[in-house]
Write a protein that holds these residues in place. Structure first.
Motif, mmCIF file in Angstrom:
data_model
loop_
_atom_site.group_PDB
_atom_site.id
_atom_site.type_symbol
_atom_site.label_atom_id
_atom_site.label_comp_id
_atom_site.label_asym_id
_atom_site.label_seq_id
_atom_site.Cartn_x
_atom_site.Cartn_y
_atom_site.Cartn_z
ATOM 1 N N LYS A 148 0.814 -1.219 0.000
ATOM 2 C CA LYS A 148 0.000 0.000 0.000
ATOM 3 C C LYS A 148 0.850 1.272 0.000
ATOM 4 O O LYS A 148 0.311 2.359 -0.221
ATOM 5 C CB LYS A 148 -0.920 0.002 1.216
ATOM 6 C CG LYS A 148 -2.007 -1.060 1.169
ATOM 7 C CD LYS A 148 -2.884 -1.016 2.411
ATOM 8 C CE LYS A 148 -3.981 -2.062 2.359
ATOM 9 N NZ LYS A 148 -4.825 -2.032 3.574
ATOM 10 N N ALA A 149 2.148 1.133 0.273
ATOM 11 C CA ALA A 149 3.023 2.308 0.317
ATOM 12 C C ALA A 149 3.349 2.839 -1.067
ATOM 13 O O ALA A 149 3.912 3.924 -1.200
ATOM 14 C CB ALA A 149 4.310 1.977 1.065
ATOM 15 N N VAL A 150 3.039 2.110 -2.111
ATOM 16 C CA VAL A 150 3.261 2.550 -3.496
ATOM 17 C C VAL A 150 1.897 2.724 -4.136
ATOM 18 O O VAL A 150 1.154 1.751 -4.295
ATOM 19 C CB VAL A 150 4.109 1.522 -4.269
ATOM 20 C CG1 VAL A 150 4.385 2.023 -5.673
ATOM 21 C CG2 VAL A 150 5.399 1.231 -3.534
ATOM 22 N N THR A 151 1.566 3.952 -4.516
ATOM 23 C CA THR A 151 0.196 4.207 -4.966
ATOM 24 C C THR A 151 0.132 5.382 -5.925
ATOM 25 O O THR A 151 1.131 6.080 -6.163
ATOM 26 C CB THR A 151 -0.705 4.464 -3.742
ATOM 27 O OG1 THR A 151 -2.064 4.524 -4.148
ATOM 28 C CG2 THR A 151 -0.317 5.763 -3.048
ATOM 29 N N ILE A 152 -1.052 5.609 -6.460
ATOM 30 C CA ILE A 152 -1.345 6.763 -7.316
ATOM 31 C C ILE A 152 -2.012 7.829 -6.457
ATOM 32 O O ILE A 152 -2.921 7.530 -5.679
ATOM 33 C CB ILE A 152 -2.283 6.354 -8.470
ATOM 34 C CG1 ILE A 152 -1.643 5.232 -9.289
ATOM 35 C CG2 ILE A 152 -2.603 7.537 -9.355
ATOM 36 C CD1 ILE A 152 -2.600 4.585 -10.268
ATOM 37 N N VAL A 153 -1.537 9.047 -6.586
ATOM 38 C CA VAL A 153 -2.112 10.142 -5.817
ATOM 39 C C VAL A 153 -3.473 10.492 -6.414
ATOM 40 O O VAL A 153 -3.590 10.802 -7.604
ATOM 41 C CB VAL A 153 -1.195 11.368 -5.815
ATOM 42 C CG1 VAL A 153 -1.837 12.510 -5.032
ATOM 43 C CG2 VAL A 153 0.160 11.013 -5.224
ATOM 44 N N ASN A 154 -4.493 10.428 -5.616
ATOM 45 C CA ASN A 154 -5.842 10.744 -6.083
ATOM 46 C C ASN A 154 -6.030 12.250 -6.086
ATOM 47 O O ASN A 154 -5.948 12.895 -5.040
ATOM 48 C CB ASN A 154 -6.880 10.092 -5.169
ATOM 49 C CG ASN A 154 -8.260 10.084 -5.787
ATOM 50 O OD1 ASN A 154 -8.594 10.928 -6.625
ATOM 51 N ND2 ASN A 154 -9.083 9.133 -5.361
ATOM 52 N N PRO A 155 -6.295 12.872 -7.278
ATOM 53 C CA PRO A 155 -6.413 14.338 -7.322
ATOM 54 C C PRO A 155 -7.652 14.850 -6.624
ATOM 55 O O PRO A 155 -7.712 16.008 -6.236
ATOM 56 C CB PRO A 155 -6.442 14.640 -8.822
ATOM 57 C CG PRO A 155 -7.008 13.397 -9.434
ATOM 58 C CD PRO A 155 -6.501 12.259 -8.592
ATOM 59 N N GLY A 156 -8.641 14.017 -6.491
ATOM 60 C CA GLY A 156 -9.858 14.453 -5.819
ATOM 61 C C GLY A 156 -10.750 15.346 -6.651
ATOM 62 O O GLY A 156 -11.805 15.768 -6.193
#
Length: 786
Positions: free
Chosen positions: A630-638
Motif C-alpha cells: 500500500k506504500a506505493v500508490t497513485i495520488v488521487n487528485p480528488g
C-alpha cells in the motif's frame, strides 16, 4: 437389638482412626505412595566423577521435605545401587519407573522420628566405593552406575511406604585403591583403571543460540532496532546464560588449560545466525516492547539496557572464533519439517545454505560448512527432502531409539550412531538421543527434546539440578566406559537454547577433558566427521514422516499462512531495485521479514507455545507486507481533468513511500473512444513522480477512467484510482465538419468569381431587388432626398 445406622458407624470408625494412628516400622520393600507426602532433593555428590585418584568415599547430601497435608513418622533413608549401564535406553529407564534393579548399599538410617507439615530435614550418606570390611557401593569396575536415595515413612492415618526417591548416575572412570581397616592387616587393594584399548572418537557441539528476540514486522533499515523483551541483556551480561556458555568454552580451550589442543579439536561452536543478527543490532542501541511479546510494530517501547553487554560478548566471541571450529545452525533453529511443507525454495535456502554467510560476515571467520545441525527436532523424511534440494550435506540429528517394549521382550537397546546415507546429497551422522536428552535436562530450564521418543521421556523437572547434572555427566561418559558398545564414535549435542549454568558448563567440559586425557576418547574434529560421512555409499529408506514426539508440530494453518506471505514478499522483492543514494537493495530491505517467517517456525520455543507465537508473528509480518504494497500508490487528485484537445496528455502523480525504488506499470481502464499509450515499465524512486500519459480522445463528454498500479510482474500496488476526465475536443467529427464547411465556402466563392469574370450576374443574386430601385423607392416614400 437394632443395628446402628451406617453413617453413625462410619463416624465412629473415623474418630477411632483419628486418635489411634497406625504404628508400623518402615520396611525395605514398602510400596511407593501415590500421594505426595515427602520429597527428597539431592544437594551434593562428592566426587561427581570417580577416578583412580579420587577419594574412595562417595558422599551424598540432600534435604527431605514434608510437602503433604499431615505429619510423617519414622522417616528413614538409605542408598541403593543398580548394575552398570549397558545400553542407551538404560540411561533413561533406570532413572524412572521400576526399582527392582536397585540393591541396598546399607540399612535404612532414621533421620527423623516425626516430620511435621512443611518441615525440612537434611541428610548425609557416605559409603566407600568398595570395602571388604564395611558396607559399600561394591563398585569394582569402571562404568556408569545408577544410584538411588530411597526415603520411607509412615504418614498419619497411613501405612509405611516408600514416599519418594531420587536417582542419579555415578560415572566411575577408574576405581581408586581401597585400604582395609582390619587391625590384623594393612593390605591395599590396587586401583582399577579403565579399558582404553578402544577409545571413542569424540565430537561436541557447543551451542550459542537463543529464542527469537527481534520484534516482527520491521523491514531493513528500520531504526532503532526493536526487541520483544530485554532478556538478552541479562543473558549476555556477566553471569548470564550466554555469557557463562561463552566463558566456559573460552576457558576450556585456552592455551593454559588445553595446551595440547585436545578439547579445542573436539569442540565446535554451533552458532545460530539469528542470535548474531540480534546481538549485532543491539550493539548500535535498541528499544524494547513494553508488552513482552512479538506484537504490533506500534507497541510502545522503552530503551534497552544491553548495548554494552552485547558489544563485549560479541567481541569475545569473535576472538574465540579465530582459534576454534565454528559452524552455523539452521537459521533461528527453524523446523525443517514445517519448512518443507511451506515449500518455498528461497526460504529454505536462507535457512540452510545462507546461514553460514551471516556467521562469516559478522564474526569475520570462515565457518565450517557441509554440516546441517537439525537442532532439537527429529530428522523426518520431509526434512531430508528439503536438505537434499539444497545440495550435499551431513545432517547432525538424533538417532532412532525407543524404550523396551513387549514387542522386543522388554530388551534394552542402544542407539546406532553409524552414518547413514538417505539420498545422493544427504547423509546423517546421528547422536544418541538418550545422551542428548540428558544434556537437555541440565540447567535452569530442563526440557525433553521433541526428537526423544515418548517411551524414554522422564520427569526431569522434579529432580534437583545436581541430580540432573550427574545424569548428563554419566550419559556423556557412558559410551567411552563401555568398550563393547559400537560404533566407537560419539557426537555430543546439547539443545540449542541450552540452559546450563556456569557450574554445569564447567562440569561438562571438565568431563570431556577427563575422558580424552584418560584415554577413553580421542578428539574428532567436525571436518573429520563430515569427511567420514561423505565417504558412506549406498542408501536406506528415509526416516519416518512423523518421527519423534508429535507434541509441538506446527499446524497446517501456520504453514499455509507462511507460504502465502512468503510468496507475496518475494513478488514485491522482485520489483524493488537499489537506492543509489544509500546503497540499500530491495533484497536487503525485505530480508528481515523473510527471517521473521523463519523465526515463526523456531524449535527454540516450548512445544505448547509454538503455534500461538508463530501465528502472532505471522500476523504481524503479514500486516507489514500488506502495508509495503500500500506504500506505493497513485495520488488521487480528488477533482476532474479537462482535456483541451484530443491529444492532451493525462497528468498523473505516483507516490513511493518505500526507501528503495520499485519497478511499476500503469493499468489504465480507458472507455471506448479513448486510446492510451502504454508508458511501459516505470522505475519509481522514493517520493513523488509526476507523469503525463499520452492519450487520444474521440468524444466530447465527461467520463470515468480507472487507473491502477502494479509491479512489473502484475501484483497490485496501493489502491486503484478513478479519475473524472472531461474533453472539449470533437475529434474526427469536428475535423470533418470543418473540412466540409471550408470546401463549401471555396466552392461558393469560386462560382461568384466565375460569373463576375464572365460579366454575368450570380444566380444567387437574381431574387434580390436592384439597389438603385430600392434607393428611389426610399426617396419617394420620404418625400424627397435625404
Amino acid at each position: 437389638m437394632t443395628r446402628p445406622p451406617a453413617r453413625l458407624l462410619a463416624a465412629v470408625v473415623a474418630l477411632l482412626l483419628a486418635v489411634v494412628p497406625i504404628v508400623a516400622p518402615a520396611v525395605a520393600d514398602a510400596q511407593p505412595s501415590t500421594l505426595p507426602f515427602l520429597t527428597v532433593q539431592i544437594d551434593g555428590i562428592t566426587p561427581d566423577v570417580v577416578t583412580t585418584t579420587s577419594d574412595p568415599m562417595v558422599t551424598v547430601t540432600g534435604t527431605i521435605r514434608n510437602v503433604g497435608d499431615r505429619a510423617v513418622r519414622d522417616v528413614v533413608v538409605r542408598l541403593e545401587r543398580a548394575g552398570a549401564v549397558t545400553s542407551s535406553t538404560a540411561l533413561r529407564t533406570d532413572l524412572a519407573g521400576n526399582v527392582d534393579q536397585y540393591q541396598p548399599v546399607a540399612d535404612f538410617i532414621t533421620i527423623a522420628p516425626e516430620m511435621a507439615r512443611g518441615q525440612e530435614v537434611p541428610f548425609r550418606l557416605g559409603y566407600p566405593l568398595r570395602s571388604p570390611d564395611h558396607s559399600s557401593l561394591d563398585i569394582t569396575e569402571p562404568g556408569v552406575y545408577p544410584v538411588m536415595v530411597n526415603v520411607n515413612g509412615t504418614p498419619d492415618y497411613g501405612e509405611p511406604a516408600r514416599l519418594d526417591d531420587s536417582r542419579f548416575l555415578l560415572p566411575v572412570l577408574g576405581v581408586p585403591p581401597a585400604q582395609s581397616s582390619d587391625a590384623t592387616t594393612d593390605a591395599v587393594t590396587s586401583a582399577v583403571p579403565p579399558d582404553t584399548t578402544r577409545p571413542v572418537g569424540l565430537t561436541m557441539f557447543w551451542p550459542l543460540a537463543d529464542r527469537p528476540r527481534l520484534a516482527a514486522g520491521a523491514p531493513g533499515g528500520t531504526t532503532p532496532v526493536r526487541l520483544i523483551d530485554d532478556d538478552l541483556a541479562t543473558s549476555l551480561a556477566a553471569g548470564g546464560r550466554l555469557d557463562a556458555l561463552l566463558a566456559a568454552a573460552d576457558f576450556a580451550t585456552s592455551p593454559q588449560v588445553d595446551p595440547g589442543g585436545e578439547v579445542t579439536s573436539a569442540l565446535c561452536l554451533a552458532v545460530d545466525p539469528d542470535l548474531l543478527v540480534t546481538v549485532n543490532a543491539m550493539t548500535n542501541g535498541y528499544v524494547v516492547n513494553d508488552a513482552a511479546d512479538a506484537g504490533p510494530r506500534t507497541t510502545p517501547t522503552h530503551p534497552g539496557t544491553g548495548q554494552q553487554a552485547a558489544i563485549g560478548w560479541l567481541n569475545r566471541l569473535k576472538a574465540l572464533a579465530q582459534r576454534m571450529c565454528v559452524t552455523p545452525t539452521v537459521y533461528a533453529q527453524a523446523d525443517l519439517d514445517a519448512l518443507h511443507r511451506v515449500a518455498d525454495p528461497g526460504l529454505s535456502a536462507i535457512a540452510t545454505n545462507g546461514a553460514g554467510d551471516i556467521v562469516d560476515q559478522i564474526l569475520g571467520v570462515t565457518s565450517t560448512r557441509g554440516a546441517s545441525i537439525v537442532g532439537d527436532g527429529p530428522l523426518t523424511a520431509p526434512a531430508v527432502d528439503l536438505l537434499s534440494a539444497q545440495g550435499p550435506t551431513v545432517a547432525i540429528a538424533a538417532a532412532n531409539l525407543t524404550g523396551p517394549s513387549d514387542a522386543d521382550g522388554g530388551q534394552p537397546g542402544t542407539a546406532d550412531t553409524a552414518p547413514v546415507r538417505y539420498t545422493a546429497n544427504v547423509v546423517t551422522t546421528p547422536f544418541d538421543p538418550a545422551v542428548g536428552a540428558a544434556l537437555a535436562g541440565m540447567g535452569t530450564g530442563p526440557e525433553s527434546p521433541s526428537y526423544l521418543d515418548p517411551s524414554l521421556d522422564i520427569a526431569v523437572k522434579q529432580d534437583s539440578a545436581i541430580a540432573r547434572r550427574q545424569d548428563a555427566l554419566g550419559a556423556l561418559l557412558w559410551r567411552g566406559l563401555d568398550p563393547e558398545t559400537v560404533p566407537r564414535d560419539q557426537i555430543l549435542m546439547p539443545p540449542m537454547t541450552w540452559s546450563a549454568t556456569a557450574d554445569d558448563a564447567e562440569a561438562v567440559l571438565t568431563a570431556v577433558a577427563s575422558t580424552i586425557r584418560s584415554g577413553l576418547a580421542v578428539p574428532r574434529p567436525l571436518t573429520a566427521v563430515i569427511d567420514a560421512a561423505n565417504a558412506v555409499h549406498g542408501g536406506v529408506p528415509a526416516p519416518p514422516e512423523n518421527a519423534g514426539n508429535p507434541r509441538g508440530r506446527f499446524d497446517d494453518g501456520v504453514v499455509s499462512g507462511i507460504a502465502a506471505t512468503t510468496a507475496r514478499l518475494w513478488g514485491l522483492t522482485g520489483a524493488l531495485t537499489t537506492d543509489e543514494r544509500t546503497g540499500l537493495t530491495g533484497t536487503q530491505y525485505t530480508a528481515p521479514l523473510r527471517e521473521d517467517l523463519l523465526r515463526a517456525l523456531s524449535l527454540s520455543v516450548p512445544p505448547d507455545a509454538r503455534n500461538g507465537l508463530a501465528q502472532q508473528r505471522l500476523t504481524t509480518v503479514g500486516t507489514t507486507v500488506e502495508d509495503l504494497f500500500k506504500a506505493v500508490t497513485i495520488v488521487n487528485p480528488g477533482g476532474s481533468y479537462t482535456l483541451a484537445t484530443e491529444r492532451s496528455p493525462l497528468p498523473l502523480a505516483l507516490r513511493n513511500d518505500l526507501p528503495v525504488p520499485i519497478r511499476v506499470r500503469l493499468d489504465i481502464d480507458a472507455p471506448p473512444g479513448m486510446t492510451v499509450t502504454d508508458p511501459g515499465e516505470i522505475v519509481l524512486p522514493p517520493g513523488f513522480l509526476p507523469l503525463k500519459v499520452p492519450i487520444e480522445v474521440h468524444f466530447t463528454q465527461r467520463v470515468a477512467v480507472d487507473v491502477a498500479l502494479r509491479t512489473a510482474d502484475g501484483l497490485a500496488l496501493g489502491e486503484p484510482v478513478r479519475l473524472s476526465v472531461h474533453s472539449n475536443a470533437y475529434g474526427k467529427v469536428l475535423f470533418f465538419i470543418t473540412l466540409t464547411g471550408g470546401a463549401v465556402l471555396v466552392l461558393l466563392v469560386g462560382r461568384r468569381l466565375w460569373h463576375r469574370f464572365r460579366g454575368q450576374p450570380d444566380p444567387a443574386d437574381l431574387d434580390r431587388p436592384d439597389p438603385i430601385e430600392v434607393a428611389l423607392a426610399y426617396q419617394d416614400d420620404d418625400g424627397g432626398r435625404r
